[in-house]
Design an enzyme around this catalytic site. Structure first.
Site, PDB file in Angstrom:
ATOM      1  N   SER A  80      37.134  37.542  35.858  1.00  0.00           N
ATOM      2  CA  SER A  80      37.103  38.455  37.003  1.00  0.00           C
ATOM      3  C   SER A  80      38.198  38.101  38.010  1.00  0.00           C
ATOM      4  O   SER A  80      38.999  38.957  38.416  1.00  0.00           O
ATOM      5  CB  SER A  80      35.706  38.349  37.644  1.00  0.00           C
ATOM      6  N   ARG A  98      26.967  42.782  37.266  1.00  0.00           N
ATOM      7  CA  ARG A  98      26.568  41.363  37.160  1.00  0.00           C
ATOM      8  C   ARG A  98      25.704  40.960  38.345  1.00  0.00           C
ATOM      9  O   ARG A  98      24.751  40.188  38.218  1.00  0.00           O
ATOM     10  CB  ARG A  98      27.820  40.474  37.089  1.00  0.00           C
ATOM     11  N   HIS A 151      45.860  31.682  45.183  1.00  0.00           N
ATOM     12  CA  HIS A 151      44.536  32.293  45.356  1.00  0.00           C
ATOM     13  C   HIS A 151      43.517  31.214  45.638  1.00  0.00           C
ATOM     14  O   HIS A 151      43.487  30.188  44.970  1.00  0.00           O
ATOM     15  CB  HIS A 151      44.137  33.059  44.082  1.00  0.00           C
ATOM     16  N   ASP A 203      36.769  45.328  36.307  1.00  0.00           N
ATOM     17  CA  ASP A 203      36.149  44.178  36.970  1.00  0.00           C
ATOM     18  C   ASP A 203      35.241  44.638  38.110  1.00  0.00           C
ATOM     19  O   ASP A 203      34.148  44.112  38.297  1.00  0.00           O
ATOM     20  CB  ASP A 203      37.219  43.216  37.498  1.00  0.00           C
ATOM     21  N   LYS A 242      42.350  40.212  38.541  1.00  0.00           N
ATOM     22  CA  LYS A 242      42.938  40.764  39.774  1.00  0.00           C
ATOM     23  C   LYS A 242      44.264  40.079  40.091  1.00  0.00           C
ATOM     24  O   LYS A 242      45.218  40.702  40.529  1.00  0.00           O
ATOM     25  CB  LYS A 242      41.936  40.608  40.923  1.00  0.00           C
TER      26      LYS A 242
END
Ligand code: URA
Length: 433
Positions: free
Chosen positions: A183, A168, A82, A161, A187
């Site tokens: 967050s 947020r 990621h 999230d 995922k």
């Protein structure tokens, strides 16, 4: 349990229990806790922070708020990568086939981009016929057969999230390390891989602008992953200029394929090898990073990684002729040069501005319904450390419009040219395990 007591506890700097955090996430997801109380707790977290245990509990509760992907029918140790997001980042197209070339399965869920250029899926769709939608069975079959598949996100991953991120965004609580780390990791963890390598970008074009912020985020994410049972490594890499020379969609696919064919695009090639090496060590195919790097580099040279990419494109319906003959990829009508207005050395290229210039050309979306133009984009001709002469080409804008004054201005603003050379940037700052 009452939400107001949880807010007061955090406000007073007390560590929240796993039960309190679970109560909050469940209640906010099923709408028994209102936005005003959630906002208040987020602000208390912003100021008081969260311990390692609290951050892990928050992430776990967010994972459990929705679906999780079961990758157990895939044989072998599944690894995922990621990136926290950067301009010109096409490492997935190199790292995926590299890792697959040594038999490690990569089952990747990706998104579309709402930003400067498209996301991984948009870029892949530059290849005629390429399909990102498939049944779960087909996805698993493709990974088992080719060790690599990339699909659009299906299912309802970490809905808590999604809701919290929107809140947020409008309550001034985005830039809190535990909240960002939770967050992102919620995922990733819901996507089912056994091990995860994170590419945390740092610099002007990154979400985190300074090395210390990037390091804090990387450490928080690695700790969450390890605490929740997934081996996680983070590489902190430079985003003080775009990665590689191409920014867009089809042109990014082209550059990635060129690297798979042996072209030495230094930063892009090195970062891809770095990430792939950590992934294959985590998958226990190699004992050491050095062994992994050596074999993976060989697989770039001997065409094995390129073959893995071809198989992957073919399995997802893509026109393989476009990969073998890169001139067949979508292109634009005009190719317009932006020239330097002084002599000197390139000492900075604001990646975000280059990204915005590409978006103005049509390479990205400013709203989620915008259409991507796969053929437009930017080719950098000069990078940090290069000498330039007044009138020399800095970049080429690939455009379907003759007039590109907005993009031209953005590019000129992005380039910092000074009389003394400050040398090349470091590419990898740190590896956090
Ligand atoms: N990206 C995410 O997914 N979450 C954040 O909180 C910030 C960036």
């Amino acid at each position: 349990m009452r939400m107001v007591d949880i807010i007061i506890n955090k406000r007073n700097g007390k560590e929240l229990t796993e039960e309190e955090i679970q109560f909050f996430i469940e209640g906010y997801t099923n709408e028994t806790i209102p936005d005003y109380q959630a906002s208040s707790l987020l602000m208390a977290i912003y100021f008081k922070g969260m311990s390692e245990q609290e951050t892990a509990a928050l992430t776990k509760a967010m994972v459990e708020s929705g679906d999780t992907i079961d990758l157990s029918p895939i044989k072998g140790h599944k690894v995922d990568k990621h990136s926290t997001g950067g301009v010109g980042d096409k490492t997935t197209f190199i790292v995926g086939p590299l890792v697959a070339s040594v038999g490690v399965p990569v089952a990747k869920m990706s998104g579309r981009g709402l930003g400067h250029t498209g996301g991984t899926l948009d870029k892949l769709e530059s290849i005629e016929g390429f399909k990102i939608e498939m049944t779960k069975e087909q996805f698993i079959k493709n990974v088992n057969e080719n060790k690599l598949a990339v699909a659009g996100q299906t299912g309802n991953l970490a809905p808590a999230d999604k809701k919290l991120y929107s809140l947020r965004d409008v309550t001034g609580t985005v830039d809190s390390i535990p909240l960002i780390a939770g967050s992102i990791m919620s995922k990733k963890l819901a996507s089912g891989a056994d091990s995860i390598v994170l590419d945390v970008k740092t610099g002007t074009g990154a979400f985190m602008k300074t090395l210390s912020e990037s390091e804090a985020l990387a450490k928080a994410m690695v700790t969450i992953g390890n605490n929740l049972g997934r081996n996680t490594v983070a590489v902190i890499s430079d985003m003080n200029q775009p990665l590689g020379y191409e920014v867009g969609n089809a042109n990014e696919v082209k550059e990635a394929v060129e690297v798979l064919q042996g072209k030495k695009v230094n930063d892009l090639r090195s970062l891809s090898l770095e990430l792939a090496s950590h992934m294959t060590v985590l998958a226990e195919v190699f004992e050491t990073y050095e062994q992994a790097y050596h074999t993976l580099e060989e697989n770039l040279e001997n065409g094995k990684a390129f073959e893995a990419f071809r198989r992957f494109v073919q399995a997802q319906g893509g026109n393989i002729n476009m990969i073998d003959d890169l001139f067949m990829l979508p292109s634009s009508k005009y190719h317009l040069e932006v020239k330097a207005e002084q002599d000197g050395y390139v000492t900075g290229i604001d990646a975000e501005s280059i990204g915005v210039a590409a978006m103005y050309l049509g390479a990205g979306r400013s709203t989620k319904d915008d259409q991507i133009n796969h053929g437009v984009g930017i080719t950098l001709k000069k990078k940090i450390g290069d000498q330039v002469k007044n009138g020399e080409t800095l970049v080429i804008l690939h455009s379907d419009q003759e007039s590109t004054s907005d993009s031209t201005q953005k590019v000129l603003d992005a380039y910092k040219i000074e009389s003394t050379n400050k040398g090349e940037n470091k590419l990898i700052y740190k590896v956090i395990k």
